[in-house]
Design a protein around this motif. Structure first.
Motif: not given
Length: 287
Positions: A206, A233-234, A239-245, A247, A253
């Protein structure tokens, strides 16, 4: 790259895209603000650029692009914007429209604001606070309690009122120049979407997709800053409301992406969903 001649700064001004707003746009905003002040009997505005508003109200009047700051806007004469550091005044003045003055407040907004209001001759007038009361997510306003309390102490002969609605109403109707900035921000988000389409595939992290997206956006002229981020998010499920990680993407996906691009202070913020391979049955009704 920015190539549209509408966004070429005037000679002698800073080279940033936001500097390209015309002096006619400045005059339109200032005149409209003063007409609203006259109708309410307000002599001077203290505009607070903080809280959920960030610096939007101040930027609408001074055309600068830097951190949270405040501005004194009089019925007559030139406005004054102020931020932390006095020794950066020349740079800040060059980032703003011609006619905007600057002072550093060194963390003492109320003191510098009161001094500016006295210098303008409105120490006994009616002071409208933009940011005393807000709306939506910023309904409790933006001015710190101690700033407001000390301001009233320093200007005992002045009367104070809330004037937040003045700029709210004026900013809701966009000019042709503002719409052009919004168009440009939308173009940049399309570039971001294309970058994701090129880079999203199984085996990629991500964070790598985010890097490609942001790189393409910056190269297109999008404004960078602490407010710029992407929700990405993937995986499967809600879906999770977050910034890229970090992962790693896998086949099947679904990517949920919220984009942000800003140009001249104006945002574009669409969302897309992308499937890496055939769409699972649980997502088909949503599609």
């Amino acid at each position: 790259m920015v190539s549209d001649p509408r966004f070429t700064p005037r000679p002698g001004r800073a080279g940033d895209p936001h500097s390209a707003f015309s002096l006619a746009e400045r005059d339109r905003r200032w005149e409209a603000t003063r007409r609203a002040m006259d109708a309410r009997g307000i002599d001077c505005l203290l505009v607070i650029g903080g809280g959920m508003n960030k610096n939007g109200n101040v930027r609408w009047l001074d055309n600068g692009d830097y951190g949270e700051r405040s501005l004194v806007f009089p019925r007559k004469g030139n406005p004054m914007t102020f931020w932390l550091l006095q020794n950066w005044g020349k740079w800040y003045a060059e980032c703003c429209w011609e006619g905007v003055r600057y002072r550093g407040h060194e963390g003492k907004v109320s003191i510098v604001a009161a001094d500016a209001i006295r210098d303008m001759g409105y120490q006994g007038g009616t002071i409208g606070i933009v940011g005393l009361i807000g709306g939506g997510y910023g309904s409790e306003g933006a001015i710190p309690y101690m700033t407001y309390r000390n301001l009233k102490r320093l200007l005992p002969d002045a009367s104070f009122c809330d004037a937040s609605d003045i700029l709210l109403k004026l900013r809701m109707v966009k000019s042709e120049e503002e719409i052009a900035m919004m168009d440009k921000a939308s173009e940049m988000v399309n570039i971001e979407i294309d970058a994701v389409l090129r880079s999203a595939r199984p085996g990629v992290r991500e964070s790598e997709i985010y890097a490609e997206l942001f790189d393409a956006s910056l190269r297109a002229g999008s404004e960078a800053g602490r407010d710029n981020y992407v929700i990405l998010s993937s995986g499967k499920g809600y879906p999770v409301n977050r910034r890229a990680t970090d992962r790693i993407l896998r086949g099947g996906d679904v990517l949920q992406i919220g984009y942000y691009a800003r140009y001249g202070g104006y945002w574009s913020h669409p969302h897309t969903a992308m499937s890496l391979g055939p769409l699972d049955d649980e997502y088909k009704p949503l599609r």
